[in-house]
Design a protein around this motif. Structure first.
Motif, PDB file in Angstrom:
ATOM      1  N   MET A 276       0.855  -1.183   0.000  1.00 54.61           N
ATOM      2  CA  MET A 276       0.000   0.000   0.000  1.00 54.61           C
ATOM      3  C   MET A 276       0.898   1.243   0.000  1.00 54.61           C
ATOM      4  O   MET A 276       1.837   1.335   0.791  1.00 54.61           O
ATOM      5  CB  MET A 276      -0.903   0.018   1.237  1.00 54.61           C
ATOM      6  N   VAL A 277       0.576   2.175  -0.887  1.00 57.03           N
ATOM      7  CA  VAL A 277       1.341   3.421  -0.998  1.00 57.03           C
ATOM      8  C   VAL A 277       0.403   4.579  -0.671  1.00 57.03           C
ATOM      9  O   VAL A 277      -0.659   4.723  -1.287  1.00 57.03           O
ATOM     10  CB  VAL A 277       1.920   3.604  -2.418  1.00 57.03           C
ATOM     11  N   ALA A 278       0.784   5.394   0.317  1.00 53.96           N
ATOM     12  CA  ALA A 278      -0.010   6.567   0.690  1.00 53.96           C
ATOM     13  C   ALA A 278       0.862   7.806   0.523  1.00 53.96           C
ATOM     14  O   ALA A 278       2.019   7.828   0.958  1.00 53.96           O
ATOM     15  CB  ALA A 278      -0.507   6.449   2.123  1.00 53.96           C
ATOM     16  N   VAL A 284       5.826  10.125   1.365  1.00 54.06           N
ATOM     17  CA  VAL A 284       5.314   8.856   0.854  1.00 54.06           C
ATOM     18  C   VAL A 284       5.499   7.785   1.921  1.00 54.06           C
ATOM     19  O   VAL A 284       6.607   7.593   2.434  1.00 54.06           O
ATOM     20  CB  VAL A 284       6.035   8.434  -0.445  1.00 54.06           C
ATOM     21  N   VAL A 285       4.394   7.098   2.280  1.00 58.05           N
ATOM     22  CA  VAL A 285       4.441   6.033   3.289  1.00 58.05           C
ATOM     23  C   VAL A 285       3.975   4.739   2.650  1.00 58.05           C
ATOM     24  O   VAL A 285       2.986   4.724   1.899  1.00 58.05           O
ATOM     25  CB  VAL A 285       3.533   6.378   4.493  1.00 58.05           C
ATOM     26  N   THR A 286       4.689   3.642   2.924  1.00 61.71           N
ATOM     27  CA  THR A 286       4.298   2.332   2.383  1.00 61.71           C
ATOM     28  C   THR A 286       4.023   1.352   3.517  1.00 61.71           C
ATOM     29  O   THR A 286       4.533   1.505   4.642  1.00 61.71           O
ATOM     30  CB  THR A 286       5.393   1.750   1.476  1.00 61.71           C
ATOM     31  N   GLY A 287       3.200   0.373   3.223  1.00 60.73           N
ATOM     32  CA  GLY A 287       2.883  -0.661   4.197  1.00 60.73           C
ATOM     33  C   GLY A 287       2.317  -1.875   3.477  1.00 60.73           C
ATOM     34  O   GLY A 287       2.092  -1.855   2.262  1.00 60.73           O
ATOM     35  N   GLU A 323      -2.244   2.331  -4.594  1.00 61.22           N
ATOM     36  CA  GLU A 323      -2.146   3.664  -4.001  1.00 61.22           C
ATOM     37  C   GLU A 323      -3.460   3.961  -3.296  1.00 61.22           C
ATOM     38  O   GLU A 323      -4.511   3.989  -3.913  1.00 61.22           O
ATOM     39  CB  GLU A 323      -1.868   4.736  -5.047  1.00 61.22           C
ATOM     40  N   VAL A 324      -3.381   4.153  -1.962  1.00 61.68           N
ATOM     41  CA  VAL A 324      -4.583   4.338  -1.167  1.00 61.68           C
ATOM     42  C   VAL A 324      -4.739   5.807  -0.801  1.00 61.68           C
ATOM     43  O   VAL A 324      -3.780   6.591  -0.774  1.00 61.68           O
ATOM     44  CB  VAL A 324      -4.556   3.497   0.120  1.00 61.68           C
TER      45      VAL A 324
END
Length: 327
Positions: A276-278, A284-287, A323-324
């Motif tokens: 997930m990319v925010a 930019v934060v990923t999880g 991409e959320v």
């Protein structure tokens, strides 16, 4: 007794005279001192360029100094401007309190156009060339310039014409932009532009009716050069892009083929672990998340955070990447 009567009549005579003359108290005169000869380098000419004018109302004087007297002939040409023409144009302005126009100076002003003419056709060609950088997919571009019709610049030295437009310019309809005339790297003139644009490119259409789930073959579709508009903007531009692809739904003969008709490769399946990319501003934060749906590139699916069990909608941007939007 007679003296009193005469005095009374004289008093009322003065009152009436003042009342009659009162309508002319606000009457003003425009003075136009016409020059004998003027040389200009422009597409049109203003009254203040061919005459010294004086008017008691300063705001209206500035307005009249900028009064457009129309277009000039090409460089090397001449035009004579007579007081009669100036009179008609000034009267048409309906200047408040203007009662009289007084002309002095030359009986006629001879206006000579100096400079280099850049014709409308040349401007359109320059714009077309530079629009190819904005629309690299175009096979042909047609531009019909609304304004200006032509440009006149002062003589001397080679010029360079640079066109620019807003990022919202569409490949059809009416467009706006700016034209810069540069000489030796310096901006000589900047002009606002208005034009009609038509962009041509290949558009793929179905030659025959296609059923849902059918694999498209080369002989079932064709491409042709067409003018772009909102209906075919997203169309495929080559047969190779759709050959061997499966249809999502039924397609009628002659229909434009767009990605919405084609079953793209499934990049995410239900239950897949995805990245997930925010994004927020420049951060930019990923999880890691779990897909609760499946789809292809550009599809929107629901993903779940395994820890918090929160669910988000996200757009598929790559293989197992979503991409959320975090609210």
């Amino acid at each position: 007794m007679k003296r009193k009567v005469v005095g009374c009549y004289f008093f009322w005579f003065l009152v009436i005279l003042c009342l009659i003359g009162g309508g002319e108290v606000g009457a003003l005169t425009l003075e136009v001192n016409l020059k004998e000869k003027v040389e200009v380098s422009a597409e049109n000419i203003a009254l203040g360029e061919i005459a010294e004018i004086s008017y008691p109302e300063r705001e209206w004087q500035r307005h009249l100094e900028n009064l457009d007297l129309g277009y000039l002939p090409p460089p090397g040409g001449e035009r004579e401007i007579k007081p009669e023409e100036i009179y008609e144009r000034v009267v048409a302005q309906k200047v408040p309190q203007l009662d009289y126009i007084y002309f002095s100076g030359a009986p006629v002003c001879k206006v000579i156009t100096k400079g280099e003419l850049i014709a409308r056709g040349e401007l359109e060609e320059k714009i077309q060339e530079q629009l190819l950088d904005i629309f690299p997919f175009a096979r042909k571009i047609e531009v019909n310039l609304s304004s200006p019709g032509e440009v006149i610049i002062p003589p001397g030295g080679e010029v360079n014409i640079v066109f620019s437009s807003s990022s919202s310019l569409k490949p059809w309809g009416t467009g706006n932009g700016t034209l810069e005339i540069l000489r030796e790297g310096k901006v000589e003139k900047t002009l606002p532009l208005r034009f009609e644009i038509q962009v041509y490119r290949e558009v793929v259409r179905a030659k025959e009716k296609l059923s849902r789930g059918e694999v498209i073959s080369e002989d079932q579709v064709c491409s042709a050069l067409e003018v772009l508009d909102y209906r075919n903007e997203k169309a495929f531009s080559s047969v190779e892009e759709v050959e061997g692809k499966q249809t999502k739904r039924e397609i009628s003969a002659g229909a434009i083929l767009t990605p919405s008709f084609i079953q793209e490769e499934t990049l995410i399946k239900r239950g897949d672990l995805v990245t997930m990319v925010a994004k927020h501003g420049g951060i930019v934060v990923t999880g890691t998340g779990k897909a609760r749906g499946e789809g292809s590139l550009g599809d929107v699916i629901v993903v779940e955070n395994p820890d918090s069990k929160k669910r988000f909608e996200g757009e598929i941007i790559g293989e197992r990447m979503v991409e959320v939007v975090v609210k």
